[in-house]
Design an enzyme around this catalytic site. Structure first.
Site, PDB file in Angstrom:
ATOM      1  N   LYS A 157       7.285  -0.447   5.492  1.00 17.37           N
ATOM      2  CA  LYS A 157       6.313  -0.665   4.415  1.00 17.37           C
ATOM      3  C   LYS A 157       4.956  -1.074   4.996  1.00 17.37           C
ATOM      4  O   LYS A 157       4.878  -1.671   6.060  1.00 17.37           O
ATOM      5  CB  LYS A 157       6.818  -1.762   3.479  1.00 17.37           C
ATOM      6  CG  LYS A 157       8.093  -1.394   2.732  1.00 17.37           C
ATOM      7  CD  LYS A 157       8.506  -2.506   1.769  1.00 17.37           C
ATOM      8  CE  LYS A 157       9.698  -2.083   0.926  1.00 17.37           C
ATOM      9  NZ  LYS A 157      10.940  -1.980   1.694  1.00 17.37           N
ATOM     10  N   LYS A 159       1.708  -3.383   8.860  1.00 17.57           N
ATOM     11  CA  LYS A 159       2.782  -2.394   8.836  1.00 17.57           C
ATOM     12  C   LYS A 159       4.066  -3.091   9.275  1.00 17.57           C
ATOM     13  O   LYS A 159       4.184  -3.541  10.412  1.00 17.57           O
ATOM     14  CB  LYS A 159       2.436  -1.229   9.766  1.00 17.57           C
ATOM     15  CG  LYS A 159       3.410  -0.086   9.686  1.00 17.57           C
ATOM     16  CD  LYS A 159       2.978   1.075  10.564  1.00 17.57           C
ATOM     17  CE  LYS A 159       1.935   1.952   9.906  1.00 17.57           C
ATOM     18  NZ  LYS A 159       1.780   3.250  10.582  1.00 17.57           N
ATOM     19  N   THR A 191       5.759   5.793   8.267  1.00 12.41           N
ATOM     20  CA  THR A 191       6.805   6.594   8.906  1.00 12.41           C
ATOM     21  C   THR A 191       8.110   5.822   9.006  1.00 12.41           C
ATOM     22  O   THR A 191       9.190   6.370   8.933  1.00 12.41           O
ATOM     23  CB  THR A 191       6.350   7.011  10.325  1.00 12.41           C
ATOM     24  OG1 THR A 191       5.048   7.578  10.221  1.00 12.41           O
ATOM     25  CG2 THR A 191       7.273   8.040  10.942  1.00 12.41           C
ATOM     26  N   ASP A 215       1.090  14.743  13.233  1.00 14.80           N
ATOM     27  CA  ASP A 215       1.340  14.533  11.794  1.00 14.80           C
ATOM     28  C   ASP A 215       0.021  14.414  11.042  1.00 14.80           C
ATOM     29  O   ASP A 215      -0.146  13.547  10.195  1.00 14.80           O
ATOM     30  CB  ASP A 215       2.199  13.287  11.578  1.00 14.80           C
ATOM     31  CG  ASP A 215       2.800  13.234  10.160  1.00 14.80           C
ATOM     32  OD1 ASP A 215       2.921  14.308   9.528  1.00 14.80           O
ATOM     33  OD2 ASP A 215       3.118  12.140   9.683  1.00 14.80           O
ATOM     34  N   LEU A 224       0.819  -1.210   0.000  1.00  9.51           N
ATOM     35  CA  LEU A 224       0.000   0.000   0.000  1.00  9.51           C
ATOM     36  C   LEU A 224       0.852   1.259   0.000  1.00  9.51           C
ATOM     37  O   LEU A 224       0.420   2.303  -0.454  1.00  9.51           O
ATOM     38  CB  LEU A 224      -0.920   0.017   1.229  1.00  9.51           C
ATOM     39  CG  LEU A 224      -1.989  -1.077   1.291  1.00  9.51           C
ATOM     40  CD1 LEU A 224      -2.705  -1.037   2.634  1.00  9.51           C
ATOM     41  CD2 LEU A 224      -2.995  -0.929   0.155  1.00  9.51           C
ATOM     42  N   GLY A 225       2.059   1.155   0.543  1.00  6.87           N
ATOM     43  CA  GLY A 225       2.917   2.344   0.573  1.00  6.87           C
ATOM     44  C   GLY A 225       3.940   2.250   1.673  1.00  6.87           C
ATOM     45  O   GLY A 225       4.147   1.198   2.266  1.00  6.87           O
TER      46      GLY A 225
END
EC number: 2.7.11.22
Length: 296
Positions: free
Chosen positions: A23, A39, A20, A129, A16-17
């Site tokens: 991956k 995560k 912080t 954030d 997915l991306g």
């Protein structure tokens, strides 16, 4: 006890991306078919990164319908996996995919963002954030706060913190001007920027470096001085030769906006942090008067 720390219970589907500190994958829990976000965290030589530990402890502390749920923590060799609930997309991707957001949807998303934030702030947790990419949404219209990687428990009195926080565009002016002591108002500034972005369909202050970011804010809201924001001229990055911009009226910045929305965003984008509206106060603002809150 599984040798892989329980990772074999999940089937990775797609990346997915990057978060912080690692991956993020979409995955399926094999036994139930439930979709999750995995995560993956790279473990540092001295163990788990402090940012990851912070996220784990904070999310376990903050169960709330408008905060992404942490289902499980898996420890596998030199990696840690956090298993989160999966949501279809984030607010940034959604905004990019539609010509405009309808006023009631903006109201609903903002209300849910404030609900999650009021709850976090009530537990003395700053997010630090907040940006559209960290607000996850589903097809039922729910919005949840995610990526607490920079989050920090607030201690009273306000502590000295690092000012390398928050993606530049959503960063509060006190942080940009070098203040090391700040509190929950930094999150409320970010909320004001996100609200403005939903209203105008473009980022409110899209600077490409810190001084450009400061000047973009000043051009729109006016250059602050001690009469507007007591103590601003004593902040480390404040320069007496800053150009003196007068600022623009809110109905010019947001031309298609109802008066109650203008009033609320003005309260979020107050220069003086102590005058900035809190999440709890914002939830009671008359802007939300016609919103059916029984759904939330």
């Amino acid at each position: 006890m599984e040798s892989d720390g329980g990772l074999s219970r999940y089937q990775k589907l797609e990346k997915l991306g990057e978060g912080t500190y690692g991956k993020v994958y979409k995955a399926k829990e094999k036994a139930t078919g439930r979709m999750v976000a995995l995560k993956k965290i790279r473990l540092e030589d001295d163990g788990v990164p402090s940012t990851a530990l912070r996220e784990i402890s904070l999310l376990k502390e903050v169960p709330h319908p408008n905060v992404v749920s942490l289902f499980d923590v898996l420890h596998c060799q030199n990696r840690l996996y956090l298993v989160f609930e999966y949501l279809d997309q984030d607010l940034k991707k959604y905004m990019d995919s539609v010509p405009a957001l309808c006023p009631q949807l903006i109201k609903s998303y903002l209300y849910q963002l404030l609900k999650g934030l009021a709850y976090s702030h009530g537990h003395r947790i700053l997010h630090r954030d907040l940006k559209p990419q960290n607000l996850l949404i589903d097809r039922q219209g729910a919005l949840k706060l995610a990526d607490f990687g920079l989050a920090r428990a607030v201690s009273i009195p306000v502590r000295v913190y690092t000012h390398e926080i928050v993606t530049l565009w959503y960063r509060a002016p006190e942080v940009l001007l070098g203040s090391k002591s700040y509190s929950v108002p930094v999150d409320m500034w970010s909320v004001g920027c996100i609200f403005g972005e939903m209203l105008n369909k473009k980022p409110l202050f899209s600077g490409d470096c810190e001084i450009d970011q400061i000047f973009r804010i000043f051009r729109v809201l006016g250059t602050p001085d001690d009469s507007i924001w007591p103590g601003v001229t004593k902040l480390p990055e404040y320069v007496s030769t800053f150009p003196n911009w007068p600022g623009q009226p809110y109905n010019k910045i947001f031309p298609r906006c109802e008066p109650l929305a203008l009033d609320l965003i003005a309260k979020m984008l107050q220069y003086e942090p102590s005058k900035r509206i809190s999440a709890k106060e914002a939830l009671l603002h008359p802007y939300f008067g016609d919103l059916d809150t029984s759904f939330f």
